[in-house]
Design a protein around this motif. Structure first.
Motif, PDB file in Angstrom:
ATOM      1  N   ARG A   1       4.930  -9.709   9.882  1.00 45.40           N
ATOM      2  CA  ARG A   1       3.612  -9.075   9.900  1.00 45.40           C
ATOM      3  C   ARG A   1       2.515 -10.056   9.481  1.00 45.40           C
ATOM      4  N   TYR A   2       2.896 -11.141   8.784  1.00 45.12           N
ATOM      5  CA  TYR A   2       1.867 -12.133   8.473  1.00 45.12           C
ATOM      6  C   TYR A   2       1.401 -12.818   9.750  1.00 45.12           C
ATOM      7  N   GLN A   3       2.379 -13.202  10.558  1.00 51.18           N
ATOM      8  CA  GLN A   3       2.035 -13.848  11.829  1.00 51.18           C
ATOM      9  C   GLN A   3       1.243 -12.883  12.721  1.00 51.18           C
TER      10      GLN A   3
ATOM     11  N   PHE B   1       1.337   4.382   2.562  1.00 53.80           N
ATOM     12  CA  PHE B   1       1.448   3.100   3.260  1.00 53.80           C
ATOM     13  C   PHE B   1       2.364   3.173   4.480  1.00 53.80           C
ATOM     14  N   MET B   2       3.365   4.050   4.442  1.00 47.26           N
ATOM     15  CA  MET B   2       4.176   4.250   5.645  1.00 47.26           C
ATOM     16  C   MET B   2       3.259   4.631   6.812  1.00 47.26           C
ATOM     17  N   ASN B   3       2.374   5.588   6.554  1.00 46.92           N
ATOM     18  CA  ASN B   3       1.465   6.006   7.622  1.00 46.92           C
ATOM     19  C   ASN B   3       0.489   4.895   7.988  1.00 46.92           C
ATOM     20  N   GLY B   4       0.111   4.107   6.989  1.00 42.61           N
ATOM     21  CA  GLY B   4      -0.768   2.972   7.271  1.00 42.61           C
ATOM     22  C   GLY B   4      -0.099   1.954   8.179  1.00 42.61           C
ATOM     23  N   VAL B   5       1.218   1.820   8.059  1.00 41.45           N
ATOM     24  CA  VAL B   5       1.929   0.862   8.917  1.00 41.45           C
ATOM     25  C   VAL B   5       2.093   1.439  10.324  1.00 41.45           C
TER      26      VAL B   5
ATOM     27  N   LEU C   1      -6.281  -3.768  14.157  1.00 43.86           N
ATOM     28  CA  LEU C   1      -5.281  -2.889  13.551  1.00 43.86           C
ATOM     29  C   LEU C   1      -4.080  -3.675  13.032  1.00 43.86           C
ATOM     30  N   ASN C   2      -3.841  -4.865  13.619  1.00 39.61           N
ATOM     31  CA  ASN C   2      -2.709  -5.666  13.145  1.00 39.61           C
ATOM     32  C   ASN C   2      -2.838  -5.959  11.656  1.00 39.61           C
ATOM     33  N   GLU C   3      -4.060  -6.252  11.230  1.00 41.89           N
ATOM     34  CA  GLU C   3      -4.253  -6.556   9.816  1.00 41.89           C
ATOM     35  C   GLU C   3      -4.068  -5.294   8.973  1.00 41.89           C
ATOM     36  N   VAL C   4      -4.582  -4.159   9.479  1.00 42.50           N
ATOM     37  CA  VAL C   4      -4.410  -2.894   8.760  1.00 42.50           C
ATOM     38  C   VAL C   4      -2.919  -2.622   8.530  1.00 42.50           C
ATOM     39  N   MET C   5      -2.136  -2.786   9.607  1.00 44.16           N
ATOM     40  CA  MET C   5      -0.705  -2.497   9.513  1.00 44.16           C
ATOM     41  C   MET C   5      -0.015  -3.471   8.572  1.00 44.16           C
ATOM     42  N   SER C   6      -0.381  -4.747   8.668  1.00 44.99           N
ATOM     43  CA  SER C   6       0.297  -5.751   7.840  1.00 44.99           C
ATOM     44  C   SER C   6       0.009  -5.526   6.368  1.00 44.99           C
ATOM     45  N   VAL C   7      -1.261  -5.278   6.041  1.00 41.71           N
ATOM     46  CA  VAL C   7      -1.599  -5.059   4.637  1.00 41.71           C
ATOM     47  C   VAL C   7      -0.870  -3.816   4.131  1.00 41.71           C
ATOM     48  N   SER C   8      -0.804  -2.768   4.966  1.00 45.09           N
ATOM     49  CA  SER C   8      -0.070  -1.565   4.573  1.00 45.09           C
ATOM     50  C   SER C   8       1.393  -1.894   4.324  1.00 45.09           C
ATOM     51  N   ALA C   9       1.971  -2.744   5.183  1.00 50.04           N
ATOM     52  CA  ALA C   9       3.390  -3.080   5.026  1.00 50.04           C
ATOM     53  C   ALA C   9       3.636  -3.796   3.705  1.00 50.04           C
ATOM     54  N   TRP C  10       2.715  -4.724   3.369  1.00 45.59           N
ATOM     55  CA  TRP C  10       2.915  -5.464   2.111  1.00 45.59           C
ATOM     56  C   TRP C  10       2.751  -4.534   0.916  1.00 45.59           C
ATOM     57  N   LEU C  11       1.764  -3.636   1.009  1.00 48.62           N
ATOM     58  CA  LEU C  11       1.582  -2.683  -0.091  1.00 48.62           C
ATOM     59  C   LEU C  11       2.778  -1.730  -0.179  1.00 48.62           C
ATOM     60  N   LEU C  12       3.318  -1.391   0.988  1.00 46.25           N
ATOM     61  CA  LEU C  12       4.524  -0.553   0.990  1.00 46.25           C
ATOM     62  C   LEU C  12       5.659  -1.282   0.260  1.00 46.25           C
ATOM     63  N   GLY C  13       5.740  -2.590   0.484  1.00 42.40           N
ATOM     64  CA  GLY C  13       6.741  -3.384  -0.223  1.00 42.40           C
ATOM     65  C   GLY C  13       6.510  -3.319  -1.730  1.00 42.40           C
ATOM     66  N   LEU C  14       5.244  -3.470  -2.143  1.00 46.37           N
ATOM     67  CA  LEU C  14       4.934  -3.403  -3.574  1.00 46.37           C
ATOM     68  C   LEU C  14       5.296  -2.041  -4.151  1.00 46.37           C
TER      69      LEU C  14
END
Lengths: 571, 279
Positions: free
Chosen positions: A46-48, A449-453, A485-498
């Motif tokens: 998701r970073y890429q 964050f699941m929904n954010g992803v 939206l790619n950035e929205v999803m990626s940031v959500s994924a990282w926050l989901l990880g946290l």
């Protein structure tokens, strides 16, 4: 009555144990580690996607020149994310861990039918999963042809694909051993009085899942061996004549069909979807019945729907293949079966929702995850409809809409159900309670964050953005409006990880805590809570083998002093 | 609903005769999804609030007694039957059965490869020349056209440049040289897997020229960028950049483009005419 008196060594007790509970824990811990690992791979991808061709922080040095994730490695991470999440994570957790630990308890059995087979199933899974990851270290990296491994691409791929196939063959064999064990256990080892329609829904879910695995996996195992032959022995099961790859005529290609693989693959992989979802239905039903303090509405409808779902899941597979050049007759058949299979899903979801009516709903952590499952699975199921009709699939096939759809089913769907199960049965496994505050924080942040992803994926999908694009669609004009939206999803994924830190910390703190001494902290009715020795259970599970006198969800029975009557209580 | 979906991603342009029908069925299904989800959601939230423990300390053993849910299930089934018979089957039947083979349709071959779209036109004789895998040369002759064949003499091929006339049936014979690709024209709602070993027909009729389309993109992030060919199926490390361009001409424009191609062919008999470097 079977008990173990002699003292066992650490190795015999915890590593090479044949006790279904220890094997369940082995499955559980191993699969949770893989889930975290598989999720980490996605966080790198998701970073890429969010910042194409910028160096990945922290681990960039491991990836490639200048810390940028190369496209072939992006493809590898995609394959391994999918494979690990499904075959090393969710299925072993839902079926291997929960099935092993709680199914014998719920039917009043002292162990699985074949304890040694059970242990060998776990160790095959373990070895298979290690083989999978070895793929990262061979020349060319891990498999990079999609988790679906479509030939000819997979046939001509680097060595990692061979490793992937060996790993899959091991994992499939492990699943076959596990499923035969569950089947025999349910058929043979139900305690006295535990008739089929007194089984908890959890047991039904596991039982039908075992049928799906044992019937659907052998074709994929065969297909995997055929692909290995294509790659190693120069056969051409999946390659037609006349292939030219990078300007070179493929001399060994001829006579095969790439679509043969797709049929064999999806013949497994569609039932596999229900392998992922049926145990989740089971867990959610247990947790919900306990926390609404009333019986599940429509028990029989649920059971029959799940059986029907299992059966139908074998005749919908080619709805993954509408765009391979499908004609009208076969297209009509698979569209019709696909629409039919949506009906039992509607019945199940509706029954669970209606069950809430009239309940006295307790909102503890397991219940929150179980309740969260319902709308999330609802979204996942509903977004399957436009993909199930060939006409609408023309636009949506292989876009992010598909990714959004099945992730809603599996991630906030099944994985929420699994979290519900972990929080619900934690006192059973350890004799301790989890922390409610941390549990609720874990739920609410995961839910957001699941929904954010996954929600933005539907938007990109409607726009026609293809899946598996290394740059997230940057080269395409039709993606331009939705790249943000790619950035929205990626940031959500990282926050989901946290947000998962809440879970990990909760587990560690709770494990270090004091035993509560409670045998049945949730006031539950099923045998796993009522007639066992105090947790954690010893070998043999029961002080006295229980006899079943009533259905699984006798909550708030009129005229009863307490609001629950255990299955084993007479009268 | 269509407007709503367009707000949430669906391209506003649906530039083929099939496009609106596909959009229509997508919209219909999303109606069903929306109604079910809102219905379930309202019931869900209402029951959670009304039957929370503090509000309803004693649960009712029986709960709901009515069988309203059966009507819901029947309604869903009926809606799905209507979708299948009224919309899904006819659209698919037209896609598979109405393939325009006659001279009024433009016949084109598209041969996909890692990571490019080879477009092969039959030339003025309307017949595709022979091809052979032994003649494939990735630079000079990616489709392996046999120029010694009589029908091949006027054949034209391009890389990643598909030119078609507007309001004319187009019949593409789609195949692949190496792995599976998926030929996608998102704005035209056209998508078809390209499977090696198979020649799969894809037909459509464009309803808008590139010039007209570009006017609709003014002010959007894609301003000035025309129609594209996308690859939807993972085909290797270059999958993400397997992009082609679709240019839709009016009739005169298309004729002029064809003439131009024939001139290139005559001028540069043995050069790399038609290669994308010319563009």
């Amino acid at each position: 009555m079977y008990t173990v008196h002699h003292k066992e060594s650490f190795w015999a007790k915890y590593i090479f144990s044949t006790d279904h509970k220890i094997i369940g824990l082995q499955y559980g811990i191993t699969s949770l580690v893989w889930l975290l690992f598989g999720f980490t791979l996605m966080m790198i991808m998701r970073y890429q996607l969010a910042y194409p061709e910028s160096p990945v922080p922290f681990i960039g040095g491991l990836l490639g020149d200048g810390g940028i994730l190369p496209s072939e490695m992006y493809n590898s991470l995609g394959v391994m994310h999918g494979t690990i999440m499904i075959f090393l994570g969710v299925v072993p957790l839902a079926f291997g861990a929960f099935g092993n630990y709680f199914l014998p308890l719920q039917i009043g059995a002292i162990d699985m039918a074949f304890p040694k087979l059970n242990a060998s199933s776990y160790w095959m899974y373990f070895v298979g999963s290690v083989i999978m990851v070895i793929g990262f270290f061979v020349p060319g990296g891990a498999a990079n042809s999609g988790w679906t491994s479509y030939p000819p691409l997979a046939n001509i791929a680097t060595m990692g694909q061979t490793v992937w196939l060996f790993g899959m063959v091991m994992l499939i064999t492990s699943s076959l051993l596990g499923s035969i064990n569950i089947l025999v256990t349910v058929i043979q080892l139900r305690t006295d009085g535990m008739t089929w329609l007194k089984l908890p829904i959890f047991v039904w879910g596991q039982f039908i899942t075992a049928f799906l695995l044992i019937l659907a996996f052998p074709p994929l195992e065969a297909a995997g061996v055929l692909q290995l032959m294509d790659r190693l022995a120069g056969t051409s099961f999946f390659m037609p004549s006349g292939l030219v790859v990078s300007g070179e005529v493929m001399t060994n290609a001829g006579g095969g069909s790439p679509l043969l693989w797709q049929h064999l693959f999806w013949f497994l992989a569609h039932p596999e979807v229900y392998v992922l979802i049926l145990p989740a239905f089971g867990i959610v039903t247990e947790v919900m019945a306990n926390n609404i303090r009333k019986p599940i509405w429509g028990y029989k409808a649920l059971v029959y729907s799940m059986i029907f779902l299992g059966f139908m899941s074998f005749i919908v597979w080619a709805h993954h293949m509408y765009l391979t050049g499908m004609g009208t007759t076969i297209g009509a058949f698979f569209q019709t079966t696909t629409m039919i299979i949506s009906i039992p899903s509607v019945v199940i979801l509706t029954a669970l929702l209606i069950s809430l009516w009239g309940g006295s709903i307790r909102f503890n952590t397991p219940m929150l995850f179980a309740l969260g499952f319902l709308p999330m699975f609802g979204i996942g199921g509903l977004t399957g409809l436009p993909l199930g009709l060939a006409a609408s699939d023309i636009h949506l096939h292989d876009t992010y809409y598909v990714i959004g759809h099945f992730h809603y089913v599996v991630a906030p769907g099944t994985i929420f159900a699994l979290f519900a199960g972990i929080y619900y049965w934690f006192p059973k496994m350890t004799g301790k309670r989890t922390n409610e505050t941390l549990g609720k924080l874990h739920f609410f942040f995961s839910f957001i964050f699941m929904n954010g992803v996954f929600m933005p994926m539907f938007v990109q999908g409607l726009a026609g953005v293809s899946r598996r694009l290394w740059d997230g669609g940057e080269v395409y004009a039709h993606a331009a409006d939705y790249l943000y939206l790619n950035e929205v999803m990626s940031v959500s994924a990282w926050l989901l990880g946290l947000a998962q830190i809440f879970f990990i910390v909760n587990m560690i703190i709770s494990l270090k805590g004091e035993k509560t001494g409670e045998v049945n902290p949730w006031n539950a009715t099923t045998l796993d809570w009522t007639d066992t020795t105090s947790p954690p259970l010893g070998h043999g599970n029961f002080e006295k083998i229980p006899v079943v006198h009533r259905g699984p969800y006798e909550y708030s029975v009129p005229g009863s002093k307490v609001d629950f009557i255990p299955q084993s209580e007479k009268g | 609903m269509l407007e709503l979906l367009r707000y949430f991603g669906l391209p506003t342009v649906s530039a083929s005769t099939q496009g609106p029908a596909i959009d229509h069925i997508i919209a219909l299904i999303h109606w069903l999804m929306l109604i079910l989800f809102v219905g379930w959601g309202v019931f869900f939230i209402y029951t959670l609030i009304r039957f929370r423990e503090s509000n309803n300390p004693k649960a009712d053993h029986e709960g709901v007694k009515s069988h309203f849910s059966s009507y819901l299930e029947v309604a869903v089934a009926v809606f799905e039957v209507v979708l299948l018979i009224g919309f899904a089957f006819p659209i698919w039947a037209s896609r598979v059965n109405d393939i325009p083979k006659g001279p009024e349709a433009v016949q084109i071959r598209v041969v996909a490869q890692q990571f490019a779209w080879n477009i092969h036109y039959p030339g003025s004789d309307g017949v595709f020349g022979k091809t052979s895998i032994d003649l494939v040369d990735e630079v000079e002759n990616p489709i392996g056209l046999d120029r010694s064949d009589e029908f091949a003499k006027d054949d034209v091929f391009t890389v990643n440049q598909l030119h078609i006339p507007v309001n004319t049936a187009i019949n593409i014979s789609l195949s692949s040289k190496d792995v599976i690709h998926s030929f996608t024209l998102p704005e035209l709602r056209v998508k078809q897997d390209a499977v090696p070993g198979m020649e799969i027909p894809v037909w459509f009729e464009a309803t808008m020229t590139t010039e007209e389309f570009l006017q609709t993109t003014d002010g959007s992030a894609r301003e000035g960028m025309g129609f594209e060919i996308a690859c939807a199926q993972l085909c290797g490390l270059g999958h993400y950049r397997m992009k082609g361009f679709l240019t839709i001409h009016d009739d005169e424009g298309y004729a002029a483009w064809h003439e131009e191609q024939q001139e290139y062919l005559a001028e540069e008999e043995d050069d790399d005419w038609g290669d994308d470097e010319d563009w």
